[in-house]
Scaffold this active site. Structure first.
Site, mmCIF file in Angstrom:
data_model
loop_
_atom_site.group_PDB
_atom_site.id
_atom_site.type_symbol
_atom_site.label_atom_id
_atom_site.label_comp_id
_atom_site.label_asym_id
_atom_site.label_seq_id
_atom_site.Cartn_x
_atom_site.Cartn_y
_atom_site.Cartn_z
ATOM 1 N N HIS A 11 1.412 5.481 -1.631
ATOM 2 C CA HIS A 11 1.089 6.570 -2.478
ATOM 3 C C HIS A 11 2.593 7.446 -2.894
ATOM 4 O O HIS A 11 3.475 7.605 -2.298
ATOM 5 C CB HIS A 11 0.624 7.629 -1.721
ATOM 6 N N ASP B 114 1.445 2.592 3.593
ATOM 7 C CA ASP B 114 0.501 3.877 3.138
ATOM 8 C C ASP B 114 1.276 5.176 3.484
ATOM 9 O O ASP B 114 0.801 6.313 3.899
ATOM 10 C CB ASP B 114 -0.787 3.887 4.340
ATOM 11 N N LYS C 7 -9.396 -0.338 -6.132
ATOM 12 C CA LYS C 7 -9.620 0.262 -4.703
ATOM 13 C C LYS C 7 -10.694 1.066 -4.628
ATOM 14 O O LYS C 7 -11.411 1.898 -5.335
ATOM 15 C CB LYS C 7 -8.331 1.359 -4.584
ATOM 16 N N HIS D 207 -4.775 -0.528 5.759
ATOM 17 C CA HIS D 207 -4.302 0.466 6.913
ATOM 18 C C HIS D 207 -5.392 0.126 8.070
ATOM 19 O O HIS D 207 -5.798 1.132 8.627
ATOM 20 C CB HIS D 207 -4.025 1.595 6.431
ATOM 21 N N HIS E 254 0.860 -1.339 -0.133
ATOM 22 C CA HIS E 254 -0.019 -0.024 -0.024
ATOM 23 C C HIS E 254 0.788 1.217 0.200
ATOM 24 O O HIS E 254 1.537 1.630 0.888
ATOM 25 C CB HIS E 254 -0.911 0.116 1.160
ATOM 26 N N HIS F 56 -10.588 1.097 1.471
ATOM 27 C CA HIS F 56 -10.377 2.142 2.590
ATOM 28 C C HIS F 56 -11.715 1.867 3.408
ATOM 29 O O HIS F 56 -12.649 2.342 3.148
ATOM 30 C CB HIS F 56 -10.343 3.415 2.033
HETATM 31 O O1 DOR Z 1 -3.541 9.587 5.629
HETATM 32 C C1 DOR Z 1 -3.817 9.211 4.453
HETATM 33 N N1 DOR Z 1 -3.347 9.738 3.080
HETATM 34 N N2 DOR Z 1 -4.779 8.330 4.458
HETATM 35 C C2 DOR Z 1 -5.556 8.051 3.214
HETATM 36 O O2 DOR Z 1 -6.216 7.270 3.204
HETATM 37 C C3 DOR Z 1 -4.844 8.641 1.823
HETATM 38 C C4 DOR Z 1 -3.620 9.156 2.338
HETATM 39 C C5 DOR Z 1 -3.244 10.322 1.073
HETATM 40 O O3 DOR Z 1 -3.169 9.959 -0.139
HETATM 41 O O4 DOR Z 1 -2.667 11.258 1.482
HETATM 42 ZN ZN ZN Z 2 -3.559 5.167 1.366
#
Ligand code: DOR
Ligand code: ZN
Length: 345
Positions: free
Chosen positions: A15, A247, A99, A174, A13, A136
């Site tokens: 980003h 995450d 997702k 998460h 997971h 989520h």
């Molecule tokens: O804290 C988070 N940041 N939780 C999420 O679900 C998305 C993520 C983000 O993309 O910044």
């Molecule tokens: Zn995330």
């Protein structure tokens, strides 16, 4: 234990954003991890196969030469996703999952599903095609306390969905609560969960230590100590239903240190080291390899990695800030000590 060699891990997971920002963060993951599930919550979101494949190419182009990191792409489920798109996904090995964001639950989730009834036919197809559905798991109603949003989602949304679609393959992403741990443990082998480093290391006091701490704000929000302990027990139990998903969610310093700061913690620069710290706390370093390197691959029906990395117990200091495209980002533990260091990867 002073040194630890184990199979190269994957991050299930992650980003990495886009453009210059992506160039700044993707190597932090690619230096250690073999593969990562790339979240699709861009602006606009990744909803078509063409977008997912172009995003994948952009990530590959940002890697240092010779780096063999593999981004595993995901599509963003919306009220308007079509069955044809799901069929295409199934036939595209570069895209491995879909997702589900409840609309409004988190960063760039406005295109998320507004009402599960609108995608019921898609869930049927996702189940039939055995596509992993990454969830989520938080309700969004303003009447529900933010600390209860995950447990409320499990009871009122996830459970009815899994009752209706018992062979749906779901990763509850998460997880942050004892309720989520118990629910995943009680579920079938089709139900698994990822656990972040920050939810293993921090409880909700970290949001308010000596003042408000925007760099500890994420979603789902940090919870009480009993929940952290439940997550630590689950992660270190050796149960293959729980595996690594950082995450890591980078946002510019100015976007975090704001009157309305973004949710997300940037842990990628020390992710595996921080997991080692958490597992050491639980006296369970011997369970780290399964959690970090085996169970996720097994769930996604992918081969396990075969090469290794080595960590040594030697403290180092995380920089106060790092570059993030043209601006700065404050990593998790900025200016503080990290107990473990990767010495070969
Ligand atoms: O804290 C988070 N940041 N939780 C999420 O679900 C998305 C993520 C983000 O993309 O910044
Ligand atoms: Zn995330």
């Amino acid at each position: 234990m002073q040194q630890l060699t184990f199979t190269r891990p994957d991050d299930w997971h992650l980003h990495v954003r886009e453009g210059a920002a992506m160039h700044s963060v993707v190597t932090a993951t690619a230096r250690i991890f073999s593969r990562a599930i790339i979240m699709p919550n861009l602006k606009p979101p990744v909803i078509t196969m063409a977008q997912a494949l172009a995003y994948r190419e952009a990530i590959l182009a940002a890697l240092p030469s010779g780096n063999t990191f593999k981004p595993l792409m995901t599509l963003y489920l919306t009220d308007h996703t079509t069955v044809e798109t799901l069929l295409e996904l199934k036939n595209t090995p570069e895209v491995v999952a879909i997702k589900y964001y409840p609309a409004g639950a988190t960063t760039n989730s406005d295109s998320g599903v507004t009402d599960l009834r609108k995608v019921w036919h898609l869930l049927e197809k996702i189940e039939e095609l055995q596509i992993p559905l990454l969830i989520h798991g938080e309700v969004t109603a303003s009447s529900v306390d933010i600390f209860d949003r995950e447990s409320c989602f499990i009871e009122h949304i996830l459970d009815p969905v899994l009752q209706s679609f018992p062979t749906l393959r779901v990763v509850l992403e998460h997880i942050t609560t004892l309720q989520a741990v118990e629910y995943v443990l009680a579920g079938s082998d089709n139900l698994a969960a990822t656990i972040t480093t920050h939810h293993l290391l921090l409880n909700r006091n970290a949001l308010f230590t000596g003042g408000i701490r925007p760099h500890h704000y994420c979603l789902p929000v940090l919870k009480r100590e009993i929940h952290r302990l439940a997550l630590l027990e689950a992660a270190t139990s050796g149960n293959p239903k729980f595996f690594l998903g950082t995450d890591s969610a980078p946002h510019a310093q100015t976007a975090k240190e704001s009157s309305c700061g973004c949710a997300g913690i940037y842990t990628a620069p020390a992710a595996i080291e921080l997991y080692a710290e958490a597992f050491e706390q639980a006296n369970a370093l011997d369970k780290l390899e399964g959690f970090a390197s085996f169970y996720g691959a097994d769930f996604y029906r992918l081969s396990r990695n075969t090469d290794t990395i080595t960590l040594r117990k030697q403290a180092w200091t995380m920089p106060e800030s790092l570059s993030f495209g043209e601006v700065q980002i404050i990593p998790f533990r900025a200016g503080e000590l990290i107990d473990w260091q990767v010495v070969s990867a």
